[in-house]
Design a protein around this motif. Structure first.
Motif, PDB file in Angstrom:
ATOM      1  N   ASN A 282       0.821  -1.203   0.000  1.00  0.00           N
ATOM      2  CA  ASN A 282       0.000   0.000   0.000  1.00  0.00           C
ATOM      3  C   ASN A 282       0.858   1.257   0.000  1.00  0.00           C
ATOM      4  O   ASN A 282       0.901   2.016   0.971  1.00  0.00           O
ATOM      5  CB  ASN A 282      -0.934  -0.031   1.215  1.00  0.00           C
ATOM      6  CG  ASN A 282      -2.054   0.977   1.092  1.00  0.00           C
ATOM      7  OD1 ASN A 282      -2.437   1.381  -0.011  1.00  0.00           O
ATOM      8  ND2 ASN A 282      -2.586   1.413   2.219  1.00  0.00           N
ATOM      9  N   GLN A 283       1.571   1.474  -1.105  1.00  0.00           N
ATOM     10  CA  GLN A 283       2.401   2.667  -1.275  1.00  0.00           C
ATOM     11  C   GLN A 283       2.397   3.069  -2.741  1.00  0.00           C
ATOM     12  O   GLN A 283       1.973   2.292  -3.601  1.00  0.00           O
ATOM     13  CB  GLN A 283       3.823   2.437  -0.763  1.00  0.00           C
ATOM     14  CG  GLN A 283       4.528   1.190  -1.265  1.00  0.00           C
ATOM     15  CD  GLN A 283       5.891   1.008  -0.626  1.00  0.00           C
ATOM     16  OE1 GLN A 283       6.736   1.920  -0.628  1.00  0.00           O
ATOM     17  NE2 GLN A 283       6.138  -0.163  -0.065  1.00  0.00           N
ATOM     18  N   SER A 284       2.873   4.269  -3.011  1.00  0.00           N
ATOM     19  CA  SER A 284       2.831   4.776  -4.383  1.00  0.00           C
ATOM     20  C   SER A 284       3.618   3.869  -5.324  1.00  0.00           C
ATOM     21  O   SER A 284       4.503   3.128  -4.907  1.00  0.00           O
ATOM     22  CB  SER A 284       3.406   6.194  -4.440  1.00  0.00           C
ATOM     23  OG  SER A 284       4.801   6.166  -4.194  1.00  0.00           O
ATOM     24  N   CYS A 285       3.287   3.944  -6.598  1.00  0.00           N
ATOM     25  CA  CYS A 285       3.858   3.040  -7.593  1.00  0.00           C
ATOM     26  C   CYS A 285       5.385   3.115  -7.657  1.00  0.00           C
ATOM     27  O   CYS A 285       6.067   2.095  -7.632  1.00  0.00           O
ATOM     28  CB  CYS A 285       3.246   3.355  -8.954  1.00  0.00           C
ATOM     29  SG  CYS A 285       3.601   2.130 -10.219  1.00  0.00           S
ATOM     30  N   ILE A 286       5.920   4.325  -7.754  1.00  0.00           N
ATOM     31  CA  ILE A 286       7.374   4.487  -7.835  1.00  0.00           C
ATOM     32  C   ILE A 286       8.044   4.025  -6.543  1.00  0.00           C
ATOM     33  O   ILE A 286       9.085   3.362  -6.559  1.00  0.00           O
ATOM     34  CB  ILE A 286       7.735   5.944  -8.162  1.00  0.00           C
ATOM     35  CG1 ILE A 286       7.337   6.269  -9.610  1.00  0.00           C
ATOM     36  CG2 ILE A 286       9.221   6.215  -7.946  1.00  0.00           C
ATOM     37  CD1 ILE A 286       7.611   7.687 -10.039  1.00  0.00           C
ATOM     38  N   SER A 287       7.439   4.358  -5.426  1.00  0.00           N
ATOM     39  CA  SER A 287       7.973   3.934  -4.137  1.00  0.00           C
ATOM     40  C   SER A 287       7.983   2.414  -4.026  1.00  0.00           C
ATOM     41  O   SER A 287       8.956   1.813  -3.557  1.00  0.00           O
ATOM     42  CB  SER A 287       7.141   4.538  -3.001  1.00  0.00           C
ATOM     43  OG  SER A 287       7.578   4.070  -1.742  1.00  0.00           O
ATOM     44  N   LEU A 288       6.911   1.760  -4.468  1.00  0.00           N
ATOM     45  CA  LEU A 288       6.834   0.301  -4.406  1.00  0.00           C
ATOM     46  C   LEU A 288       7.842  -0.347  -5.343  1.00  0.00           C
ATOM     47  O   LEU A 288       8.463  -1.353  -5.005  1.00  0.00           O
ATOM     48  CB  LEU A 288       5.415  -0.151  -4.759  1.00  0.00           C
ATOM     49  CG  LEU A 288       5.140  -1.656  -4.631  1.00  0.00           C
ATOM     50  CD1 LEU A 288       5.335  -2.126  -3.199  1.00  0.00           C
ATOM     51  CD2 LEU A 288       3.726  -1.990  -5.115  1.00  0.00           C
ATOM     52  N   ALA A 289       8.013   0.244  -6.529  1.00  0.00           N
ATOM     53  CA  ALA A 289       8.969  -0.303  -7.497  1.00  0.00           C
ATOM     54  C   ALA A 289      10.374  -0.338  -6.905  1.00  0.00           C
ATOM     55  O   ALA A 289      11.141  -1.287  -7.128  1.00  0.00           O
ATOM     56  CB  ALA A 289       8.954   0.530  -8.771  1.00  0.00           C
ATOM     57  N   LYS A 290      10.728   0.685  -6.134  1.00  0.00           N
ATOM     58  CA  LYS A 290      12.040   0.716  -5.479  1.00  0.00           C
ATOM     59  C   LYS A 290      12.080  -0.224  -4.275  1.00  0.00           C
ATOM     60  O   LYS A 290      13.099  -0.882  -4.019  1.00  0.00           O
ATOM     61  CB  LYS A 290      12.371   2.140  -5.033  1.00  0.00           C
ATOM     62  CG  LYS A 290      12.566   3.121  -6.179  1.00  0.00           C
ATOM     63  CD  LYS A 290      12.851   4.528  -5.655  1.00  0.00           C
ATOM     64  CE  LYS A 290      13.044   5.526  -6.773  1.00  0.00           C
ATOM     65  NZ  LYS A 290      13.305   6.903  -6.253  1.00  0.00           N
ATOM     66  N   ALA A 291      10.965  -0.286  -3.545  1.00  0.00           N
ATOM     67  CA  ALA A 291      10.906  -1.131  -2.348  1.00  0.00           C
ATOM     68  C   ALA A 291      11.002  -2.612  -2.689  1.00  0.00           C
ATOM     69  O   ALA A 291      11.458  -3.422  -1.877  1.00  0.00           O
ATOM     70  CB  ALA A 291       9.614  -0.862  -1.579  1.00  0.00           C
TER      71      ALA A 291
END
Length: 305
Positions: free
Chosen positions: A74-83
């Motif tokens: 449950n986080q923004s797309c770019i943030s999740l892609a890095k995570a």
């Protein structure tokens, strides 16, 4: 006469005690069982625990401890892609075999305004429904009619992250067999770094089928995501931001630096030298020439079609 009388009384006493002995017979057996030596008893318990561990290997406390829950997605797309970078994708096969690969490359597709996304303009179709479902939903779609790509939905209407490359960690022999099924007979054996270094390759190597579409990665028993207990989360200075692959026809959206990978990792599908220079110097680039892109695999121009 006295001797006979004593013998008779002794016999009667024995008969009277017989029922009591019969009642205590089971208790005596229990007492004998409890007299097993502590060392032997400990060994039996250890053997029993070992057998139980083998039977429930896939549901151990350790698995639950490292499995990523719904909140992670449950986080923004770019943030999740890095995570995602550094996390471990796990595929449990029908026979109980577990295949594991560390995520080393991703791409973010923001939906709505992102013209390169399958959900551009908020368009919903039967194929892209998973992109509009809750964060952590698996989106599997075909390319070229024969290959598959795996994505995971994030926060944001129609947003999802494409998993591009993995580092094989467990089950390489099985992965190699699954990949070889797509190759001609007599072809050379693939190296470990070639097993999952592309979006459709990782789907082949981990046997990700089309029917996984719309499943929940946070609760599915056959595929899930774990933290790697042996490595630390990817540091920002080790993450390269580069343009996405195979979307050149989308103009300026093809230049958005929304592909992320671990710098220097041998399993990355496409190395972008200029993007590495910019990312490592603290800048994010937007324009690249063809000569700045170097591929380690022949399957890098995967299109989102």
């Amino acid at each position: 006469m006295m001797v006979r009388r004593k013998r008779k009384m002794l016999a009667l006493t024995t008969l009277a005690a017989a029922p009591e002995q019969a009642v205590n017979k089971h208790e005596n057996r229990t007492d004998l069982t409890l007299k097993v030596s502590p060392a032997k008893l400990k060994k039996k318990c250890e053997n029993a625990q070992s057998a139980e561990t083998e039977q429930s290997h896939y549901f151990t406390k350790n698995d639950l401890q490292h499995k990523l829950a719904e909140g992670f997605f449950n986080q923004s797309c770019i943030s999740l892609a890095k995570a995602f970078l550094g996390k471990v994708l796990v595929r449990r096969c029908a026979d109980g075999t577990e295949l594991r690969g560390r995520i080393v490359e991703t791409e973010a597709y923001l939906g709505g305004e992102d013209k390169a996304s399958h959900s551009a303009g908020g368009k919903r179709t039967e194929r892209n429904t998973a992109m509009f479902m809750k964060p952590g939903t698996i989106y599997v779609y075909p390319i070229y009619g024969i290959y598959l790509c795996m994505n995971v939905s994030s926060e944001g209407e129609g947003a999802a992250v494409l998993l591009r490359s993995l580092e094989p960690l467990q089950g390489q022999p099985v992965m190699r067999q699954l990949r070889a099924a797509r190759h001609k007979e007599g072809a050379r054996q693939l190296k470990d770094k070639e097993l999952c270094n592309g979006p459709s390759k990782l789907c082949q190597a981990l046997n990700i089928p089309r029917c996984f579409d719309r499943r929940d990665l946070a609760s599915d028993p056959e595929v899930w995501l774990e933290k790697d207990p042996h490595t630390n989360p990817a540091e920002p200075h080790n993450i390269v931001s580069a343009p996405r692959i195979g979307i050149e026809s989308h103009g300026e959206w093809a230049k958005k630096p929304w592909r992320f990978y671990l710098h220097g990792h041998p399993c990355v599908s496409v190395v972008n030298k200029e993007a590495e220079r910019q990312s490592l110097s603290g800048n994010v680039m937007n324009n690249l020439g063809p000569s700045d892109v170097h591929s380690d695999t022949g399957q890098h121009n995967v299109k989102r079609t």
